[in-house]
Structures are given as structure tokens and as C-alpha cells.
Design an enzyme around this catalytic site. Structure first.
Site, mmCIF file in Angstrom:
data_model
loop_
_atom_site.group_PDB
_atom_site.id
_atom_site.type_symbol
_atom_site.label_atom_id
_atom_site.label_comp_id
_atom_site.label_asym_id
_atom_site.label_seq_id
_atom_site.Cartn_x
_atom_site.Cartn_y
_atom_site.Cartn_z
ATOM 1 N N HIS A 1 11.028 -5.704 -1.415
ATOM 2 C CA HIS A 1 10.473 -5.623 -0.054
ATOM 3 C C HIS A 1 11.356 -4.735 0.818
ATOM 4 O O HIS A 1 11.010 -3.590 1.071
ATOM 5 C CB HIS A 1 10.220 -7.008 0.564
ATOM 6 C CG HIS A 1 11.211 -8.078 0.243
ATOM 7 N ND1 HIS A 1 12.568 -7.964 0.488
ATOM 8 C CD2 HIS A 1 11.027 -9.323 -0.290
ATOM 9 C CE1 HIS A 1 13.173 -9.081 0.137
ATOM 10 N NE2 HIS A 1 12.275 -9.917 -0.358
ATOM 11 N N GLY B 1 11.425 -17.082 7.818
ATOM 12 C CA GLY B 1 10.729 -15.819 7.627
ATOM 13 C C GLY B 1 9.287 -15.944 7.204
ATOM 14 O O GLY B 1 8.372 -15.639 7.966
ATOM 15 N N HIS B 2 9.047 -16.402 5.983
ATOM 16 C CA HIS B 2 7.709 -16.359 5.400
ATOM 17 C C HIS B 2 6.675 -17.063 6.269
ATOM 18 O O HIS B 2 5.585 -16.526 6.524
ATOM 19 C CB HIS B 2 7.733 -16.967 3.994
ATOM 20 C CG HIS B 2 6.443 -16.840 3.260
ATOM 21 N ND1 HIS B 2 5.499 -17.846 3.243
ATOM 22 C CD2 HIS B 2 5.920 -15.817 2.538
ATOM 23 C CE1 HIS B 2 4.458 -17.451 2.526
ATOM 24 N NE2 HIS B 2 4.681 -16.232 2.090
ATOM 25 N N THR C 1 10.935 -16.176 -5.082
ATOM 26 C CA THR C 1 11.826 -16.291 -3.930
ATOM 27 C C THR C 1 13.083 -16.997 -4.399
ATOM 28 O O THR C 1 13.141 -17.480 -5.530
ATOM 29 C CB THR C 1 11.146 -17.066 -2.780
ATOM 30 O OG1 THR C 1 12.000 -17.062 -1.636
ATOM 31 C CG2 THR C 1 10.826 -18.500 -3.172
ATOM 32 N N HIS D 1 15.070 -21.866 4.506
ATOM 33 C CA HIS D 1 14.247 -21.706 3.306
ATOM 34 C C HIS D 1 13.085 -22.691 3.337
ATOM 35 O O HIS D 1 13.270 -23.895 3.286
ATOM 36 C CB HIS D 1 15.016 -21.875 1.998
ATOM 37 C CG HIS D 1 14.287 -21.228 0.835
ATOM 38 N ND1 HIS D 1 14.337 -19.872 0.590
ATOM 39 C CD2 HIS D 1 13.474 -21.735 -0.105
ATOM 40 C CE1 HIS D 1 13.600 -19.586 -0.467
ATOM 41 N NE2 HIS D 1 13.058 -20.700 -0.902
ATOM 42 N N GLY D 2 11.886 -22.132 3.452
ATOM 43 C CA GLY D 2 10.672 -22.932 3.411
ATOM 44 C C GLY D 2 10.330 -23.651 4.696
ATOM 45 O O GLY D 2 9.372 -24.426 4.732
ATOM 46 N N HIS E 1 16.872 -9.530 3.543
ATOM 47 C CA HIS E 1 17.419 -9.690 2.196
ATOM 48 C C HIS E 1 17.181 -8.401 1.419
ATOM 49 O O HIS E 1 16.043 -8.082 1.067
ATOM 50 C CB HIS E 1 16.742 -10.876 1.492
ATOM 51 C CG HIS E 1 17.312 -11.185 0.145
ATOM 52 N ND1 HIS E 1 16.878 -12.253 -0.619
ATOM 53 C CD2 HIS E 1 18.288 -10.584 -0.590
ATOM 54 C CE1 HIS E 1 17.549 -12.292 -1.750
ATOM 55 N NE2 HIS E 1 18.403 -11.272 -1.767
ATOM 56 N N GLU F 1 21.301 -10.655 3.873
ATOM 57 C CA GLU F 1 21.385 -11.481 2.671
ATOM 58 C C GLU F 1 21.543 -10.572 1.464
ATOM 59 O O GLU F 1 20.840 -9.570 1.345
ATOM 60 C CB GLU F 1 20.126 -12.338 2.526
ATOM 61 C CG GLU F 1 19.945 -13.340 3.656
ATOM 62 C CD GLU F 1 18.683 -14.159 3.532
ATOM 63 O OE1 GLU F 1 18.611 -15.219 4.170
ATOM 64 O OE2 GLU F 1 17.755 -13.734 2.800
ATOM 65 N N ARG G 1 0.805 -1.215 0.000
ATOM 66 C CA ARG G 1 0.000 0.000 0.000
ATOM 67 C C ARG G 1 0.843 1.273 0.000
ATOM 68 O O ARG G 1 0.291 2.372 0.071
ATOM 69 C CB ARG G 1 -0.932 0.008 1.222
ATOM 70 C CG ARG G 1 -2.043 -1.017 1.167
ATOM 71 C CD ARG G 1 -3.102 -0.690 0.144
ATOM 72 N NE ARG G 1 -3.816 0.527 0.474
ATOM 73 C CZ ARG G 1 -4.928 0.568 1.200
ATOM 74 N NH1 ARG G 1 -5.433 -0.553 1.697
ATOM 75 N NH2 ARG G 1 -5.524 1.713 1.451
#
EC number: 2.6.99.2
Length: 242
Positions: A49, A212-213, A99, A190-191, A42, A69, A17
Site C-alpha cells: 500500500h 486506520g482500517h 494484516t 489494531h482492529g 506502515h 511503522e 487501479r
């Protein structure tokens, strides 16, 4: 075992936004307060982002470590030397990817990676290479002088069958032990989610997980403090399992 909380997707929500909220700095401080041992960010070349200002602001605010990163580019090297994070993790990067899709090919870029590693190390920044759990890549990481490797757990996390997940787990486990035997510090990420983290956290050769995600996704329902607490608890309990 240490937990690095990646706050990239706090910035993703903010940028959707074009607002000033939610704040990556606030997220970093909340994560620290509730169990994060370090903060990972990152800074991508396309700034999709995290922005440059976010990195400086978080570095100045947190009490733990900043793990930055970055891609293997002169621009990112220059940024890292300005920010002076405690750690830099060099990652592969493609502009069109959603990603990070795979590990860094150290074998194909040994000279450049060795150069970046020396520059960062001489500046007092610890270097990590984000690689697949492949013995050749792990050996190459050691050869270029990187003291740390972060093993890519994406194939394990995305496995579509139990048999494939076991195969990928064994690959990570073997890679972690090989890297540790070479004298490298071993991280992974990762993941990873609250549902698949336990086997990876049981690998004693792995010192740190960067997540993270899934944490930010859980935070939508639980709140960030509880999401971090639950992940840290899951990692701790995994270490106690036989």
C-alpha cells in the site's frame, strides 16, 4: 488521549487501479484538520500500500507527527533514518499476512531490537514496539531501551463472544498499567472501531490510539472529516465515563 490516523488504506484504494489518487498526502492533511494528533503509515517490505515516496511526501506536508511503522530489517532502518519521522513503531511482518497478526516477539530478538532502538534514539527518533499485552514482552521492551509500547488490541477487537472480549480487555488493561508502572508510554491499536473503542479509551494508562482500517471504511460513507471527528469524540467521551 491522542488519535493517530493510519492512512495505509488510502494507498490501497489508489494502488487498486494504479492511479495517482486518492492521495495519502491529502488524506493526512484532512485528518489533521479534523482532529488527528498524528499520522501513522506502515511501509511494508512488499510495498503493498504505502510507497517510499508517500512517506517522504507526508512527512514534508504534515504539521503534526509522523509515526512510521516498520519491520525489523536493515532496509527499513535505513529508510527511517532518511525520512526522520518523529516516531518509529517496530512491528512484526510476514509477507503472506493480510494484516499484522500479532505482537513483536521482543524476547526472541532482544539484541537486534536493542541495536535498532539505540540507532533510532541517537538519531532523535522515538521508538515504540508493537507488542501483545504480555508482562514478559513489556518488561523486555523496557530492557531494550524502548520508551514506548503499543499494545496489540486485535484479539480484543476480533473476540467472538462477550466473555472473550472482556478477557482480552482485562489483559490489555493489566498490561497497560504494568507498562505505565515501568515508566513506559503506552499506546494501543489494531482492529479498533467506533463500536469497540470506548472500553480501550477508558484505560487511563493508554495515551494514544492508532486507528486506520475502520476509519477509512467509515469515510466511504461519512467522509474522512466526519469519520475522524466521530472517532475523536468517542475517545473523548470515553475519558469522561466513570
Amino acid at each position: 488521549m491522542l488519535l493517530g490516523v493510519n492512512i495505509d488504506h488510502i494507498a490501497t484504494v489508489r494502488n487498486a487501479r494504479g492511479t495517482t489518487y486518492p492521495s495519502p498526502v491529502e488524506a493526512a492533511l484532512v485528518a489533521e484538520t479534523h482532529g488527528a494528533d498524528l499520522i501513522t503509515m506502515h511501509l511494508r517490505e512488499d510495498r503493498r500500500h504505502i510507497k517510499d515516496a508517500d512517506v517522504f511526501a507526508v512527512k514534508n506536508a504534515i504539521r503534526t507527527r509522523l509515526n512510521l511503522e516498520m519491520a525489523l530489517t536493515e532496509e527499513m532502518l535505513e529508510n527511517a533514518l532518511k525520512v526522520m519521522p518523529e516516531d518509529v513503531c517496530i512491528v512484526p511482518e510476514k509477507r503472506q499476512e493480510i494484516t499484522t497478526e500479532g505482537g513483536l516477539d521482543v524476547l526472541a530478538q532482544q539484541d537486534k531490537i536493542a541495536e535498532f532502538t539505540k540507532i533510532l534514539t541517537d538519531a532523535g527518533i522515538r521508538v515504540s514496539l508493537f507488542i501483545d499485552a504480555d508482562d514478559r514482552q513489556i518488561q523486555a521492551a523496557r530492557d531494550v531501551g524502548a520508551p514506548v509500547v503499543e499494545l496489540h488490541t486485535g484479539a480484543y477487537a476480533d473476540a467472538r463472544s462477550h466473555a472473550e472480549q472482556i478477557r482480552q480487555f482485562e489483559r490489555i488493561q493489566n498490561g497497560a498499567h504494568f507498562a505505565s508502572d515501568l515508566g513506559l508510554v503506552v499506546n494501543a491499536g489494531h482492529g479498533l472501531t467506533i463500536h469497540n473503542v470506548t472500553p480501550i479509551a477508558q484505560i487511563l494508562a493508554i495515551r494514544e490510539l492508532n486507528i486506520g482500517h475502520s476509519l477509512i471504511s467509515q469515510a466511504l460513507f461519512l467522509g474522512l472529516p466526519e469519520a475522524v471527528r466521530q472517532m475523536k469524540e468517542a475517545m473523548f467521551r470515553a475519558r469522561l465515563l466513570p
